[in-house]
Design an enzyme around this catalytic site. Sequence first.
Site, PDB file in Angstrom:
ATOM      1  N   GLU A   1      -5.614  75.373 -82.366  1.00 38.48           N
ATOM      2  CA  GLU A   1      -4.628  76.448 -82.275  1.00 38.48           C
ATOM      3  C   GLU A   1      -4.663  77.300 -83.543  1.00 38.48           C
ATOM      4  OE1 GLU A   1      -1.318  75.793 -79.299  1.00 38.48           O
ATOM      5  OE2 GLU A   1      -0.616  75.007 -81.186  1.00 38.48           O
TER       6      GLU A   1
ATOM      7  N   HIS B   1       1.862  70.116 -84.823  1.00 39.29           N
ATOM      8  CA  HIS B   1       1.880  71.533 -84.437  1.00 39.29           C
ATOM      9  C   HIS B   1       2.041  72.375 -85.708  1.00 39.29           C
ATOM     10  CE1 HIS B   1       3.169  75.346 -82.755  1.00 39.29           C
ATOM     11  NE2 HIS B   1       2.624  74.946 -81.618  1.00 39.29           N
TER      12      HIS B   1
ATOM     13  N   SER C   1      -1.631  82.277 -77.462  1.00 44.23           N
ATOM     14  CA  SER C   1      -1.574  83.471 -76.609  1.00 44.23           C
ATOM     15  C   SER C   1      -2.425  83.372 -75.356  1.00 44.23           C
ATOM     16  CB  SER C   1      -1.939  84.717 -77.424  1.00 44.23           C
ATOM     17  OG  SER C   1      -0.974  84.919 -78.425  1.00 44.23           O
TER      18      SER C   1
ATOM     19  N   TRP D   1       7.479  73.965 -74.559  1.00 43.68           N
ATOM     20  CA  TRP D   1       8.664  74.821 -74.411  1.00 43.68           C
ATOM     21  C   TRP D   1       9.323  75.141 -75.759  1.00 43.68           C
ATOM     22  CZ3 TRP D   1      11.960  72.457 -69.805  1.00 43.68           C
ATOM     23  CH2 TRP D   1      11.245  72.602 -68.614  1.00 43.68           C
ATOM     24  N   LYS D   2       8.921  74.461 -76.811  1.00 38.19           N
ATOM     25  CA  LYS D   2       9.562  74.626 -78.133  1.00 38.19           C
ATOM     26  C   LYS D   2      11.087  74.431 -77.996  1.00 38.19           C
ATOM     27  CE  LYS D   2       5.677  77.333 -79.579  1.00 38.19           C
ATOM     28  NZ  LYS D   2       5.109  78.397 -80.389  1.00 38.19           N
TER      29      LYS D   2
HETATM   30  C1  PEP Z   1       1.912  77.217 -79.418  1.00 40.80           C
HETATM   31  O1  PEP Z   1       2.737  77.535 -80.267  1.00 40.80           O
HETATM   32  O2  PEP Z   1       1.543  76.027 -79.294  1.00 40.80           O
HETATM   33  C2  PEP Z   1       1.362  78.232 -78.536  1.00 40.80           C
HETATM   34  C3  PEP Z   1       0.214  78.021 -77.951  1.00 40.80           C
HETATM   35  O3  PEP Z   1       2.113  79.343 -78.404  1.00 40.80           O
HETATM   36  P1  PEP Z   1       1.781  80.674 -77.568  1.00 40.80           P
HETATM   37  O4  PEP Z   1       1.167  80.278 -76.269  1.00 40.80           O
HETATM   38  O5  PEP Z   1       3.113  81.313 -77.410  1.00 40.80           O
HETATM   39  O6  PEP Z   1       0.839  81.463 -78.409  1.00 40.80           O
END
Ligand code: PEP
Length: 255
Positions: free
Chosen positions: A166, A96, A214, A11-12
């Site tokens: 990621e 992260h 994404s 959720w950040k």
């Molecule tokens: C993230 O920042 O860990 C991430 C996967 O973001 P998003 O799904 O918005 O790209």
Amino acid sequence: MRKKKLVVANWKMNPATLPEARVLFARATRAGSRLENVQTVICPPFPYLGVFAHRGTTRVRLGAQDVFWQNSARVTGEVSPEQLADLGVSHVIVGHSERRALGESDEIVAKKAVAVLKEGMRPILCIGEKERDEDGRYFETLKNQIKGSLAGIRRSDFRELVIAYEPLWAIGKSARDACQPRDIRETEIFMRKTLTDLYDSETAQAPAILYGGSVEGENTAAILSEGGVGGLLVGHKSLDAEEFSAMLKEANTVA
Ligand code: PEP
């Protein structure tokens, strides 16, 4: 036995208020509780963790977005591994890219992962390249991150380790900008090969590997099936209860 897909909601710094967080948590929990092939992990911001403490179930767990690498240290503003474990947190995101951008090094990430394991929780250790150059130098970046960020983790703990691939260039955009499933597959194979070279083939197969960047409803199934990963780390779409529930359902159908 079929291995469960691990779907992690990051959720950040969202949502802005506790009432909104309660609604989001309840909806994600309801959706995740119905699915036998998915393990859902919800990682709210720190201020809400106490509110959701011990609310996790076997199918829907509570996660944290970060942690400090020591228990009793005099460090203002940090949160210790034992505090998280005491709240019933089972998974902790470490390294992260948004934390690495604030100065977190591979060495710090490794210390956090070791501290999380020591408290009986599972680290979700993030790696990823800033960009994909045509010469494939990003493979070197990934290799160095794996080498540095996993330093000190015992081989016997690799079963508890989760590695999230990621790529930074794919984060926070839309499904069409995500890494393509075939490229995710290739990267997953490269990561296992790197782990085999550094450790051994059995150890290399032990961690779950997730993809993040994404992931939305429309690319969930393709990434999980063609991308060959064991789950997803989901950012912005984990804040959309309806779409996140649909993603969990999709994940439940992928063998
Ligand atoms: C993230 O920042 O860990 C991430 C996967 O973001 P998003 O799904 O918005 O790209």
